[in-house]
Design an enzyme around this catalytic site. Structure first.
Site, PDB file in Angstrom:
ATOM      1  N   LYS A  83      22.708  14.256 -31.426  1.00  0.00           N
ATOM      2  CA  LYS A  83      21.896  12.909 -31.512  1.00  0.00           C
ATOM      3  C   LYS A  83      23.074  11.766 -31.307  1.00  0.00           C
ATOM      4  O   LYS A  83      24.055  11.866 -31.838  1.00  0.00           O
ATOM      5  CB  LYS A  83      21.412  12.871 -32.725  1.00  0.00           C
ATOM      6  CG  LYS A  83      20.077  11.786 -32.836  1.00  0.00           C
ATOM      7  CD  LYS A  83      19.523  11.863 -34.160  1.00  0.00           C
ATOM      8  CE  LYS A  83      18.315  11.075 -34.319  1.00  0.00           C
ATOM      9  NZ  LYS A  83      17.899  11.014 -35.822  1.00  0.00           N
TER      10      LYS A  83
HETATM   11  O1  G3P Z   1      15.342   9.420 -37.432  1.00  0.00           O
HETATM   12  C1  G3P Z   1      15.403   8.123 -37.455  1.00  0.00           C
HETATM   13  C2  G3P Z   1      14.100   7.428 -38.041  1.00  0.00           C
HETATM   14  O2  G3P Z   1      13.132   8.344 -38.191  1.00  0.00           O
HETATM   15  C3  G3P Z   1      14.342   6.424 -39.096  1.00  0.00           C
HETATM   16  O3  G3P Z   1      13.211   6.097 -39.860  1.00  0.00           O
HETATM   17  O4  G3P Z   1      11.981   4.937 -41.563  1.00  0.00           O
HETATM   18  O5  G3P Z   1      14.460   4.869 -41.559  1.00  0.00           O
HETATM   19  O6  G3P Z   1      12.901   3.598 -39.895  1.00  0.00           O
HETATM   20  P1  G3P Z   1      13.167   4.591 -40.785  1.00  0.00           P
END
Ligand code: G3P
Length: 217
Positions: A83
């Site tokens: 990633k």
């Molecule tokens: O994998 C990254 C993503 O899913 C992050 O989610 O909720 O931290 O914006 P969030």
């Protein structure tokens, strides 16, 4: 539609995997921190449980070090997806690593133009962040829809991996607009099953069979 779980918590991955709900896993530095585990060790353990792609994120910001980190990460298991962030250095790393035959997930995507660049750099997955756009009063789902349309217009093979999924409605909407993959926290995937009429209907069936005095076993 593929389901990836967005976590580095082993127990939660196992629980959903046993139900056949896990097509892959995504992690990021914040999730690794939350797990309290060593990135290499926990990623190796995840790869031993899940056969689909497991995203492990680089921590460098320059292309050369990202490439070196990526080459180390892919040695963990055959299903590692490297990633990288959506920067020019990240795209350079994407081009090199995908050219070597490795899966690459380009993350932190917030615009259609960024998604076009990632596809041209050979990304296996593009990760547009739905929830974080909603957080700033934009419509994250519009971005998923737009990227889907543009990728289809030109036959880009990069898979749309909707990330930052916070609600079950996000998942339904992603299915409607044709995201290839969603990655969501285990709790969000588990809450997809909830419906009050299912609970109510089951309670009534159980009550009625009890009244008959019958048992199957
Ligand atoms: O994998 C990254 C993503 O899913 C992050 O989610 O909720 O931290 O914006 P969030």
């Amino acid at each position: 539609m593929k389901f990836f779980v967005d976590t580095a918590e082993i127990d939660q991955i196992k629980e959903l995997n046993d139900l056949g709900m896990v097509d892959g896993v995504t992690t990021n530095p914040s999730l690794i921190m939350k797990s309290g585990r060593d990135i290499i060790e926990v990623t190796k353990e995840i790869c031993s449980i899940v056969s689909g792609p497991v995203s492990a994120e680089v921590t460098a910001t320059d292309a050369e070090t990202m490439i070196a980190e990526g080459r180390k990460l892919v040695k963990i298991a055959d299903n590692i997806t490297v990633k990288v962030p959506l920067t020019w250095d990240g795209l350079k790393a994407c081009k090199t690593l995908s050219g070597e035959g490795h899966m690459v997930n380009v993350t932190l995507c917030f615009s259609t133009n960024q998604a076009i660049l990632a596809a041209k750099a050979g990304a296996t997955f593009i990760s547009p962040f739905v929830g974080r756009l909603d957080d700033i009063n934009l419509d994250g789902m519009d971005l998923i829809e737009d990227i889907r349309m543009v990728y289809d217009n030109y036959g880009f093979e990069t898979q749309v991996l909707a990330a930052s999924i916070r609600t079950t409605n996000h998942i339904t909407d992603c299915a409607r607009v044709g995201a290839d993959v969603i990655t969501a926290p285990p709790a969000v995937i588990k809450s997809m099953i909830n419906h009050p009429l299912t609970d109510k209907g089951l309670a009534a069936f159980l009550e009625d069979i009890k009244k008959t005095g019958q048992k199957i076993l």
